[in-house]
Design an enzyme around this catalytic site. Sequence first.
Site, PDB file in Angstrom:
ATOM      1  N   ASP A  22       0.831  -1.202   0.000  1.00 33.69           N
ATOM      2  CA  ASP A  22       0.000   0.000   0.000  1.00 33.69           C
ATOM      3  C   ASP A  22       0.873   1.263   0.000  1.00 33.69           C
ATOM      4  O   ASP A  22       1.655   1.474   0.927  1.00 33.69           O
ATOM      5  CB  ASP A  22      -0.884  -0.058   1.263  1.00 33.69           C
ATOM      6  CG  ASP A  22      -2.037   0.912   1.208  1.00 33.69           C
ATOM      7  OD1 ASP A  22      -2.048   1.782   0.330  1.00 33.69           O
ATOM      8  OD2 ASP A  22      -2.927   0.787   2.071  1.00 33.69           O
ATOM      9  N   GLY A  56      -5.145   3.373  -7.802  1.00 33.08           N
ATOM     10  CA  GLY A  56      -5.413   3.537  -9.229  1.00 33.08           C
ATOM     11  C   GLY A  56      -4.671   4.700  -9.872  1.00 33.08           C
ATOM     12  O   GLY A  56      -4.965   5.082 -11.009  1.00 33.08           O
ATOM     13  N   ASP A  91     -10.573   4.062  -1.254  1.00 29.93           N
ATOM     14  CA  ASP A  91     -11.169   3.034  -0.388  1.00 29.93           C
ATOM     15  C   ASP A  91     -12.685   2.944  -0.539  1.00 29.93           C
ATOM     16  O   ASP A  91     -13.384   3.950  -0.564  1.00 29.93           O
ATOM     17  CB  ASP A  91     -10.854   3.347   1.080  1.00 29.93           C
ATOM     18  CG  ASP A  91      -9.388   3.163   1.384  1.00 29.93           C
ATOM     19  OD1 ASP A  91      -8.583   3.013   0.439  1.00 29.93           O
ATOM     20  OD2 ASP A  91      -9.049   3.174   2.578  1.00 29.93           O
TER      21      ASP A  91
HETATM   22  C1  GLA Z   1      -5.469   2.260   2.804  1.00 28.25           C
HETATM   23  C2  GLA Z   1      -5.982   1.138   1.929  1.00 28.25           C
HETATM   24  C3  GLA Z   1      -7.021   0.340   2.695  1.00 28.25           C
HETATM   25  C4  GLA Z   1      -6.400  -0.213   3.971  1.00 28.25           C
HETATM   26  C5  GLA Z   1      -5.817   0.922   4.795  1.00 28.25           C
HETATM   27  C6  GLA Z   1      -5.018   0.403   5.978  1.00 28.25           C
HETATM   28  O1  GLA Z   1      -6.443   3.189   3.096  1.00 28.25           O
HETATM   29  O2  GLA Z   1      -6.532   1.653   0.750  1.00 28.25           O
HETATM   30  O3  GLA Z   1      -7.524  -0.711   1.896  1.00 28.25           O
HETATM   31  O4  GLA Z   1      -5.409  -1.129   3.631  1.00 28.25           O
HETATM   32  O5  GLA Z   1      -4.943   1.732   4.019  1.00 28.25           O
HETATM   33  O6  GLA Z   1      -4.394   1.421   6.691  1.00 28.25           O
END
Ligand code: GLA
Length: 553
Positions: A317, A356, A377
């Site tokens: 991430d 994305g 998200d």
């Molecule tokens: C981001 C990701 C989420 C999750 C959080 C965790 O927001 O997009 O899917 O993994 O981090 O902190």
Amino acid sequence: MLLPLLTVTEIGYYSIQIFSIEDNLKMSTLLHRFFFGKPTRNIINSILLLCFCGLASAQDGTAQQKVTANAGSLSGNWAVKVPKADGTNQWAYFNLTQDGSKITGSIRVTQFYYTISESTGGAESFTITGTMRDGKSDRTVKYEGKLMGDELHLSTRRRPEDKPTESIAKRVPDGEGAMPARLPLPALHKVPYNGLAKSPPMGWNSWNKFKSGVNDQVVREIADAMVASGMKDAGYQYINIDDTWESERDAKGNITSNKKFPDMKALADYVHSKGLKLGIYSSPGPNTCAGYEGSFGHEEQDARTFAAWGIDYLKYDWCGARNLYTDEEMPAVYQKMGDALLATKRPIVYSLCQYGRLDVWKWGADVGGNLWRTTGDISDRWDSMTRIGFGQNDLAPFATAGHWNDPDMLEIGNGAMTDAEYRTHMSLWALLAAPLLAGNDLRDMTSATKDILLNREVIAVNQDKGARQGKRVSQSGDQEIWVRELADNDLAIGIFNRGSASADVIVRWVDIGVKRKVKRVRDLWEKKDVKVDDPAYKLTVPSHGVVLLRVNK
Ligand code: GLA
């Protein structure tokens, strides 16, 4: 002789870090022994005490200089430390320079690193505004504060309408909490395909439901529930731990798990013993999105650790990497971990999560990715789910076996949408060939939730070996028809009604690519074949609902 001791306890945070309460207790014992202990011990004690006091004065001297030099001034390095139940601390750093009524410097909080761009006031009452460039947009944070004694009392709000969050910062040594310098990036090359995820990954992820509440016991119980509920038999396989499992690095730089996960290897063994696989989460940045330790500068080492634990899936991430690298550098950053995972020789599905940006679907496969998030998200709301799900049309050409667009995890069963809405969610994700990662509490599912997640004919659409992602073929007001071409000359057809009242829809076969008379039409939610009036099918779709058909042409 006692002076340095008293000062040690008074100089605040800096020295408390060096001389903890325990140290001070040991010191009192030492003093007690020095004055009242046995004569034979006194010689050793005096040496020890002299060393200790010498050290204390030296430290005290440094700290006092720092404090004295900055007394009454905001200048200095400040930290807020919030201990968490998982044994880790959440830190925020304020590196400030005050020059009259101007305050400059930086603010580092969770995954973000801001430069102070505006300030008002001074030590008695001030505001600082931090800004940072994040891809194509700017982020801002604003704090109000005042210096009280040698504490910085701060307050901030995420949104103007929110209640303020209050915190107290104390002085810390210069350099503590500084953002590390960026590391050079490798030249781009094509990372060979790892041969995994030939169909969209299926499983569960902890984030949507549990956030930081995930722990070893939850993961074990979810694995049990995945088996007991029949989800494993239906194809769900990965149990993925998202953010908040991390702790600090050990002396050799190895990442460790926090108190919630006492033994990752044992947990992986348990999950494997159920015939399931275990996934984990990290970031290419120094911090994850929740502010935990990321893999920055430890990519190969972390990949090896994950492999040694028995990890089968990594969600990687972007988070804190945004402070060091530009969006254009994302491919090289992600390639680094792609190579590192391959080098472990363990089959580990590689899931890219950078929301994305930079049209990841165009390069995600080249850096070794098996899937890539295409959006921000998801949340358990109709508008969030539909904005994401119905927004994927243009990405269809980029999904291939082993390389999938990922519109984020499922919210089915989390309670804030209706069953009809969750059927729309599942149908869309099936048509989109999206990963099916349940995001609910599998230990506690209604029969409606189970029916949705366990509908094998819908799952079969999702997992179809043709590996082609579906597309919208028509839209009229709130009604949309999406079609996915399946192997063996079949089509999956989703007739959606996004409106607030039920709607009558006519599906003309010719409009959706069926040139000849249809042979068989099956309603996948009703689980029965339907008689169709050739050359069209008239149906009523409930509000926020879907009719999902499988047609053999
Ligand atoms: C981001 C990701 C989420 C999750 C959080 C965790 O927001 O997009 O899917 O993994 O981090 O902190």
